[in-house]
Design an enzyme around this catalytic site. Sequence first.
Site, short mmCIF file in Angstrom:
data_model
loop_
_atom_site.label_atom_id
_atom_site.label_comp_id
_atom_site.label_asym_id
_atom_site.label_seq_id
_atom_site.Cartn_x
_atom_site.Cartn_y
_atom_site.Cartn_z
N ASP A 135 10.53 -36.33 -106.39
CA ASP A 135 9.14 -36.76 -106.56
C ASP A 135 8.31 -35.68 -107.25
OD1 ASP A 135 6.74 -38.02 -106.44
OD2 ASP A 135 6.50 -37.88 -104.26
N ASP A 188 5.29 -39.32 -113.59
CA ASP A 188 5.60 -39.34 -112.16
C ASP A 188 6.94 -40.02 -111.88
OD1 ASP A 188 5.35 -39.25 -109.38
OD2 ASP A 188 4.26 -41.16 -109.32
#
Length: 418
Positions: free
Chosen positions: A107, A290
């Site tokens: 992440d 992201d």
Amino acid sequence: MRTSTFISTLSFVLAVAAGPIVVRDNLISLPLSKKINVTEPGQLLKQDQARAAILRSLGFASGNATAKSELLGRATPGSTSVTNQAVSYIATVEVGTPPSSYSLIVDTGSSNTWVGAETGRAYNVTSSSHFTGNAVEVTYGSGRFVGLEYTDTVSLGTGLTISKQSIGAASFSEGFNGVDGILGLGPVDLTVGTLFPSVTSTIPTVTDNLFSQGDIPADEVAISFEPTTSLNNVNGELTFGGTDSTKFTGAITYAPITMTSTASKYWGIDQSIRYGASTNILSTTAGIVDTGTTLIMIASDAFAAYQAATGGVMDSATGLLKIDVAQFGALQSLFFNIGGTTFELTANAQIWPRALNTNIGGAADGIYLIVGSTGSPSGSGLDFINGMTFLERFYSVFDTANKRVGIANTPFTDATTN
Ligand SMILES: *[C@@H]1O[C@H](CO)[C@@H](O)[C@H](O)[C@H]1NC(C)=O
Ligand SMILES: *[C@@H]1O[C@H](CO)[C@@H](O)[C@H](O)[C@H]1NC(C)=O
Ligand SMILES: *[C@@H]1O[C@H](CO)[C@@H](O)[C@H](O)[C@H]1NC(C)=O
């Protein structure tokens, strides 16, 4: 970098040449795999929208419990408080002495690393564990965790080892199924406010520690994925300390971190998007790159322009725009202008892999577009998220020292795979 490290890394290359870890030019690479688990209609889009809302409001690390609980309520109305992770990109990391192996979501939009999400797979306290005296809490669009903060020895696969890496040991988590936790590769400032009693300092990320402990030559991480039409395919690579020239083509374009908040708190950049020769979709604005988001998310007005341009119809089963065969034949490329370079996302790259349609609730022969709405009009401070469907077509570099994000074409940018 220390000479001794260089030597130990070289001998490591020889020792594991046949193993899954790739070390090239003194860089450390970890294999990455993709996991899909969609269990409710429209879950893919809902999860990405919930994440966009949390990211926009800096809900992760605000340290503001009221704001966090409000965000959770708003992001996921209904009786369940969170949407489970629908698509995850996973790396295997070892923690402790002797080590326990954990499957962690990669992440770049959050910065705490933690384990223990899976029932029966809690953090193992071992001889290298040190309790810091803090509790830790992080809220994500797709869930949250609460636990105790330790420092411990962390190994990237069977590769190099980080000592005294901060690691959360979850005592409660929700929204994570089939994974052990998160490998947080976001900017370190996102860790402020995640510890209780509150500490004002940041918690160095895995990348920061690899750099400060002399294991890698630069405080950066690069990510390579390939488009995939099968489940659980290990076709990604995470490279710490530099870039892997075998994974991209041409030059890397670097864009500085945007000045616009809240995108500036993440791996945020400025970008514009055009459809075909001249249809403006999104004028130059701030957003983020992201790995924790699956789709390419754009502001609601930009999404309306994209829907009009493509003729897509909202499909409630998947939450995605659906087009027919003729519309697919006419589908134009999207052009992303980043740091003065134009990156072309082909028609093929704009559709969900048809072989995986039924895994997201779609019809086997349907054609679904991978661009979604953030649910918020442009001007929000976070008007796009270049998620994994973007990153499967472009190489990305997250450069802490120079405060910039790099993007490059790959051998798969133009591939016809879907
Ligand atoms: C925390 O969040 C709430 C709700 O958004 C807000 O009203 C309050 O002012 C915030 N507190 C601080 C200290 O920022
Ligand atoms: C924790 O250690 C026990 C005993 O060595 C082992 O059986 C268990 O698999 C470990 N947990 C994890 C998550 O690996
Ligand atoms: C998929 O998610 C559901 C809950 O949403 C969970 O019950 C199930 O165990 C998950 N399956 C896998 C393979 O992770």
